[in-house]
Design an enzyme around this catalytic site. Sequence first.
Site, PDB file in Angstrom:
ATOM      1  N   GLY A   1      -9.974 -17.374  13.620  1.00  0.00           N
ATOM      2  CA  GLY A   1     -10.253 -16.476  13.517  1.00  0.00           C
ATOM      3  C   GLY A   1     -10.680 -15.348  12.385  1.00  0.00           C
ATOM      4  O   GLY A   1     -10.214 -13.752  12.835  1.00  0.00           O
TER       5      GLY A   1
ATOM      6  N   ALA B   1       4.959   1.640   7.763  1.00  0.00           N
ATOM      7  CA  ALA B   1       5.316   0.642   7.978  1.00  0.00           C
ATOM      8  C   ALA B   1       4.486  -0.175   9.280  1.00  0.00           C
ATOM      9  O   ALA B   1       4.763  -0.136  10.373  1.00  0.00           O
ATOM     10  CB  ALA B   1       6.538   0.692   8.766  1.00  0.00           C
TER      11      ALA B   1
ATOM     12  N   ASN C   1       7.236  -4.257  16.373  1.00  0.00           N
ATOM     13  CA  ASN C   1       7.613  -3.757  15.301  1.00  0.00           C
ATOM     14  C   ASN C   1       6.246  -2.857  15.004  1.00  0.00           C
ATOM     15  O   ASN C   1       6.440  -1.709  14.824  1.00  0.00           O
ATOM     16  CB  ASN C   1       8.002  -4.921  14.243  1.00  0.00           C
ATOM     17  CG  ASN C   1       8.357  -4.057  12.996  1.00  0.00           C
ATOM     18  OD1 ASN C   1       8.990  -2.850  12.367  1.00  0.00           O
ATOM     19  ND2 ASN C   1       7.120  -3.788  11.806  1.00  0.00           N
TER      20      ASN C   1
ATOM     21  N   HIS D   1      -3.027 -12.963   1.212  1.00  0.00           N
ATOM     22  CA  HIS D   1      -4.184 -13.605   0.603  1.00  0.00           C
ATOM     23  C   HIS D   1      -4.754 -13.684  -0.714  1.00  0.00           C
ATOM     24  O   HIS D   1      -3.677 -14.583  -1.336  1.00  0.00           O
ATOM     25  CB  HIS D   1      -4.115 -11.226   0.450  1.00  0.00           C
ATOM     26  CG  HIS D   1      -3.548 -10.407   1.363  1.00  0.00           C
ATOM     27  ND1 HIS D   1      -2.842  -9.851   1.937  1.00  0.00           N
ATOM     28  CD2 HIS D   1      -4.275 -10.584   2.892  1.00  0.00           C
ATOM     29  CE1 HIS D   1      -2.168  -9.410   2.927  1.00  0.00           C
ATOM     30  NE2 HIS D   1      -3.135  -9.321   3.686  1.00  0.00           N
TER      31      HIS D   1
ATOM     32  N   ILE E   1       0.937  -1.260  -0.211  1.00  0.00           N
ATOM     33  CA  ILE E   1      -0.043  -0.175   0.188  1.00  0.00           C
ATOM     34  C   ILE E   1       0.640   1.213   0.029  1.00  0.00           C
ATOM     35  O   ILE E   1       1.020   2.049  -0.649  1.00  0.00           O
ATOM     36  CB  ILE E   1      -0.691   0.053   1.407  1.00  0.00           C
ATOM     37  CG1 ILE E   1      -2.139  -1.291   1.008  1.00  0.00           C
ATOM     38  CG2 ILE E   1      -1.794   1.073   1.358  1.00  0.00           C
ATOM     39  CD1 ILE E   1      -3.504  -2.291   1.914  1.00  0.00           C
TER      40      ILE E   1
ATOM     41  N   TYR F   1      -1.828  -8.887  15.750  1.00  0.00           N
ATOM     42  CA  TYR F   1      -2.353  -7.722  14.913  1.00  0.00           C
ATOM     43  C   TYR F   1      -3.342  -6.396  15.222  1.00  0.00           C
ATOM     44  O   TYR F   1      -2.625  -5.866  15.133  1.00  0.00           O
ATOM     45  CB  TYR F   1      -1.872  -8.573  13.699  1.00  0.00           C
ATOM     46  CG  TYR F   1      -2.601  -7.348  12.559  1.00  0.00           C
ATOM     47  CD1 TYR F   1      -1.605  -7.090  12.104  1.00  0.00           C
ATOM     48  CD2 TYR F   1      -3.980  -7.165  12.104  1.00  0.00           C
ATOM     49  CE1 TYR F   1      -2.025  -5.418  11.134  1.00  0.00           C
ATOM     50  CE2 TYR F   1      -3.959  -6.404  11.066  1.00  0.00           C
ATOM     51  CZ  TYR F   1      -2.584  -5.803  10.272  1.00  0.00           C
ATOM     52  OH  TYR F   1      -2.789  -4.463   9.635  1.00  0.00           O
TER      53      TYR F   1
ATOM     54  N   ASN G   1     -10.200  -5.084   2.739  1.00  0.00           N
ATOM     55  CA  ASN G   1      -9.400  -5.715   2.069  1.00  0.00           C
ATOM     56  C   ASN G   1      -8.725  -4.959   1.340  1.00  0.00           C
ATOM     57  O   ASN G   1      -9.401  -4.975  -0.063  1.00  0.00           O
ATOM     58  CB  ASN G   1     -10.197  -7.318   1.724  1.00  0.00           C
ATOM     59  CG  ASN G   1     -10.337  -8.219   2.803  1.00  0.00           C
ATOM     60  OD1 ASN G   1     -10.798  -7.267   4.134  1.00  0.00           O
ATOM     61  ND2 ASN G   1      -9.820  -8.889   3.249  1.00  0.00           N
TER      62      ASN G   1
ATOM     63  N   ARG H   1     -10.129 -21.279   8.420  1.00  0.00           N
ATOM     64  CA  ARG H   1      -8.873 -20.804   9.231  1.00  0.00           C
ATOM     65  C   ARG H   1      -9.600 -20.521  10.204  1.00  0.00           C
ATOM     66  O   ARG H   1     -10.229 -18.963  10.074  1.00  0.00           O
ATOM     67  CB  ARG H   1      -8.389 -19.449   8.148  1.00  0.00           C
ATOM     68  CG  ARG H   1      -7.190 -19.424   8.364  1.00  0.00           C
ATOM     69  CD  ARG H   1      -6.738 -18.288   8.114  1.00  0.00           C
ATOM     70  NE  ARG H   1      -7.122 -16.967   7.147  1.00  0.00           N
ATOM     71  CZ  ARG H   1      -6.729 -15.845   6.712  1.00  0.00           C
ATOM     72  NH1 ARG H   1      -5.526 -16.082   5.568  1.00  0.00           N
ATOM     73  NH2 ARG H   1      -7.654 -14.779   6.460  1.00  0.00           N
TER      74      ARG H   1
ATOM     75  N   GLY I   1       9.256  -5.209   2.838  1.00  0.00           N
ATOM     76  CA  GLY I   1       9.202  -3.985   1.505  1.00  0.00           C
ATOM     77  C   GLY I   1       9.953  -4.987   0.213  1.00  0.00           C
ATOM     78  O   GLY I   1      10.762  -5.984   0.879  1.00  0.00           O
TER      79      GLY I   1
END
Length: 330
Positions: free
Chosen positions: A292, A83, A101, A198, A22, A150, A179, A290, A46
Amino acid sequence: MRDNAWVATSKRILVTGGAGYIGSNTTLQLLDAGYDVVVVDNLSRGHRESVDPARLRVVDLLDTDGLVRVMNENPCDAVIHFAAYIAVGESMKVPEVYFRNNTAGSLSLLTAMLKTGIRNIVFSSTAAVYGMPAHVPISESEPYAPVNAYGESKVMVEKMLDWFDIIHGLRSVCLRYFNAAGADPDCRAGENHEPETHLIPLILKAAQTGNPVTLFGNDYPTPDGTCIRDYIHVSDLARAHISALESLAKGGESKKYNVGTGHGYSVQEVVNAVREVTGRDVPFVFGPRREGDPPLLVADSTRLQHELGWKPVDSDLKRIVETAWQWANR
Ligand code: UFG
């Protein structure tokens, strides 16, 4: 107008994570719109080739002094902060990596901004802050209820931003993406995660290779039994960042916005769209759910539309798949 309003004629933006999916698409749109851009990326996920080398500064977010140096050498009006690590499954195995991070990295960035006097930031947030929401379409008034590390790592940053506004007058726009999908229509940037998790790139890979993609669950309480998501074209997402910057430039208040289309497609419908666009067979098998995955995630993004005048123009599913297919065959 707020005292932190900045003059829209001297527009240099520091983009963190500009070598990512993105971030690289948004950087291109910023340049197209006449902004000057400096990219900070540690290249851990990246891609170096996604950024004009003259604009790239390879610095880790946790290196506050390094960030201060870049900011002093390249005075900026605002930061767009992409980031971050984004893999939900990974965040449930090594949450420490995500909190370091994404959360501590953001704190380091905010500290560098305070030291150098940058008082405007657009923050890359996520629908994952809502977890399994009680109301769909999801509006911004839905409470924080992340179900993975996350999402929590992003909630913590949103909350820090609230306090930095109250205490330091640092203004922020948090964009909660649904998404993200598709690629730059001129094929200059697109999705390239390693490993890829994805849906759309994985379906396209199945169309290219003939190896079946696994669809996670067909027993959800949805019309065809597969999960429904709100796919937003990365170019529309990029435009939302420019709208957010313009709002901050005018002295706008700190805000949080959903970025989606308000329309959901099931996993099965995405497979069908890929078949139609590519003219290829898409081999797939159904696997277990999957962990979650909420059955239905669709954005109510009327706040963004009404307040900032943004609207999705490239997010028709066919266009998303067409641009992603063009990118996959580049
Ligand atoms: N899916 C499959 N097979 C795959 C991959 C995905 O069936 O191989 C399904 C998923 O189960 C889900 C849908 O396709 O139902 C979309 O899955 P993605 O992994 O493409 O995206 P998610 O909805 O899981 O996650 C995305 C972002 C996250 C963000 C979240 C917010 O990747 O970073 O949206 O809702 F947190």
